[in-house]
Design a protein around this motif. Structure first.
Motif, PDB file in Angstrom:
ATOM      1  N   ARG A  82       0.798  -1.205   0.000  1.00 51.13           N
ATOM      2  CA  ARG A  82       0.000   0.000   0.000  1.00 51.13           C
ATOM      3  C   ARG A  82       0.849   1.280   0.000  1.00 51.13           C
ATOM      4  O   ARG A  82       0.484   2.289  -0.605  1.00 51.13           O
ATOM      5  CB  ARG A  82      -0.834   0.061   1.306  1.00 51.13           C
ATOM      6  CG  ARG A  82      -1.947  -0.912   1.434  1.00 51.13           C
ATOM      7  CD  ARG A  82      -2.555  -0.807   2.805  1.00 51.13           C
ATOM      8  NE  ARG A  82      -1.595  -1.085   3.863  1.00 51.13           N
ATOM      9  CZ  ARG A  82      -1.804  -0.841   5.162  1.00 51.13           C
ATOM     10  NH1 ARG A  82      -2.930  -0.270   5.550  1.00 51.13           N
ATOM     11  NH2 ARG A  82      -0.919  -1.158   6.060  1.00 51.13           N
ATOM     12  N   MET A 105       2.054  -5.972  -2.590  1.00 53.97           N
ATOM     13  CA  MET A 105       3.028  -6.826  -1.916  1.00 53.97           C
ATOM     14  C   MET A 105       2.839  -6.675  -0.410  1.00 53.97           C
ATOM     15  O   MET A 105       2.791  -5.554   0.089  1.00 53.97           O
ATOM     16  CB  MET A 105       4.418  -6.292  -2.301  1.00 53.97           C
ATOM     17  CG  MET A 105       5.520  -7.278  -2.284  1.00 53.97           C
ATOM     18  SD  MET A 105       5.603  -8.172  -3.827  1.00 53.97           S
ATOM     19  CE  MET A 105       6.410  -6.988  -4.850  1.00 53.97           C
ATOM     20  N   ASP A 134       8.411   2.923  -3.301  1.00 53.27           N
ATOM     21  CA  ASP A 134       8.023   2.309  -2.033  1.00 53.27           C
ATOM     22  C   ASP A 134       8.794   3.055  -0.950  1.00 53.27           C
ATOM     23  O   ASP A 134      10.018   3.119  -1.016  1.00 53.27           O
ATOM     24  CB  ASP A 134       8.408   0.817  -2.031  1.00 53.27           C
ATOM     25  CG  ASP A 134       7.823   0.072  -0.837  1.00 53.27           C
ATOM     26  OD1 ASP A 134       7.551   0.720   0.195  1.00 53.27           O
ATOM     27  OD2 ASP A 134       7.648  -1.159  -0.937  1.00 53.27           O
ATOM     28  N   GLY A 141      13.471  -7.448   0.517  1.00 53.92           N
ATOM     29  CA  GLY A 141      12.754  -8.570  -0.089  1.00 53.92           C
ATOM     30  C   GLY A 141      11.643  -8.107  -1.032  1.00 53.92           C
ATOM     31  O   GLY A 141      11.514  -8.611  -2.151  1.00 53.92           O
ATOM     32  N   SER A 142      10.852  -7.122  -0.578  1.00 58.15           N
ATOM     33  CA  SER A 142       9.739  -6.647  -1.416  1.00 58.15           C
ATOM     34  C   SER A 142      10.267  -5.979  -2.677  1.00 58.15           C
ATOM     35  O   SER A 142       9.750  -6.215  -3.779  1.00 58.15           O
ATOM     36  CB  SER A 142       8.880  -5.632  -0.644  1.00 58.15           C
ATOM     37  OG  SER A 142       8.453  -6.179   0.572  1.00 58.15           O
TER      38      SER A 142
END
Ligand code: PRP
Length: 214
Positions: A82, A105, A134, A141-142
Motif C-alpha cells: 500500500r 506486496m 516504495d 525482499g519486497s
C-alpha cells in the motif's frame, strides 16, 4: 548530493530533510503524513528524472521559433501497495503525463518474506523509464521481488525511489539488481530484530492510512 554507496543517491537537501524529519516524528498524524510523503516524492522527481532520455524539439512561441526539450518515451510509475501509493501521488502531481502500474506486496510479519497479491502492469514496460516507488527499503525482499516482476513484464530501464533505506536492503538490491539506482531521502542505521528500519518512521502503510494499532 553527498557521498554514498555505489548506485545510491541520497537527498541531503534541507527542505527534503525538514519534511522527512516531520514524517519520522511519532506525533505526526495520518493527514500530515500523507501530505509530507506526497511532497517529498514530488521533490525527489527532479533528481530521479535527470538522466531520462530527452531530445531537442522545435516549437513556436507566440513570437518566434525556438528549440526546446522534450522527454522521450513513456514513463511508468509503479507503486508497491500500500505505502507506495502515497509516493506515487506526489510523482504524478509533478509528472502527470506518466502512467501508473500497480504491484501489491505484503510482507509476512514472521518470515519477513514478501507475498505478491496484485500485478497490474502495462504490457509495454520497455516503452520508457520505470520508477518503482516504495517508501521503505527494509530487508529489500519486497523491492527485489517487485523488480523481478517488472523485469519479467519487460522493463529494461529501472530505478527505485524510497524515503528511508536500511543498509541491509541496499546490499540486497545491489546483489540481486546491481544496475538499479536507488534514490532515497535517508540511509538509516540498521534493521531491528523484527525487520523494522531504525530509527525509521514506523510502518509507512499503517501511518499513511490510519491503521496503526496500539
Ligand atoms: C512495507 C513497506 C515495503 C516493505 C519493506 O510494506 O512499504 O513494501 O514492507 O520491507 P522489506 O524491504 O523487508 O520487504 P508492508 O508489507 O508493511 O505492506 P503495507 O505497505 O501494505 O503496509
Amino acid at each position: 548530493m553527498p557521498d554514498s554507496p555505489a548506485n545510491v543517491i541520497v537527498f541531503d537537501h534541507p527542505l527534503i530533510q525538514h519534511k522527512l524529519t516531520w514524517i519520522r516524528e511519532r506525533s505526526t498524524g495520518s493527514r500530515a503524513f500523507r501530505a509530507l510523503m506526497k511532497q517529498i516524492a514530488g521533490l525527489m522527481v527532479y533528481e530521479v528524472t535527470r538522466q531520462f532520455p530527452h531530445a531537442p524539439v522545435e516549437i513556436d512561441t507566440p513570437l518566434e521559433t525556438m528549440t526546446g526539450t522534450r522527454l522521450l518515451g513513456t514513463i511508468t510509475v509503479v507503486p508497491v501497495l500500500r505505502a507506495g501509493l502515497g509516493m506515487a501521488e506526489g510523482v504524478m502531481d509533478v509528472m502527470p503525463e506518466a502512467r501508473v502500474g500497480h504491484l501489491g506486496m505484503a510482507r509476512d510479519e514472521q518470515t519477513l518474506e514478501p507475498k505478491a497479491y496484485l500485478n497490474k502492469l502495462p504490457s509495454d514496460l520497455d516503452a520508457g523509464p520505470v520508477i518503482l516507488v516504495d517508501p521503505m527499503l527494509a530487508t529489500g525482499g519486497s523491492a527485489v521481488a517487485a523488480l523481478r516482476m517488472l523485469r519479467e513484464a519487460g522493463a529494461t530501464d529501472l530505478r527505485l525511489m524510497c524515503l528511508v533505506a536500511a543498509p541491509e536492503g541496499i546490499a540486497r538490491i545491489h546483489d540481486a539488481e546491481p544496475d538499479v539506482v536507488i534514490y532515497t531521502a535517508a540511509v538509516d542505521r540498521q534493521l531491528s530484530a523484527c525487520g523494522f528500519i531504525l530509527p525509521g518512521l514506523g510502518d509507512a502503510g499503517d501511518r499513511l492510512y490510519g491503521t496503526v494499532e496500539d
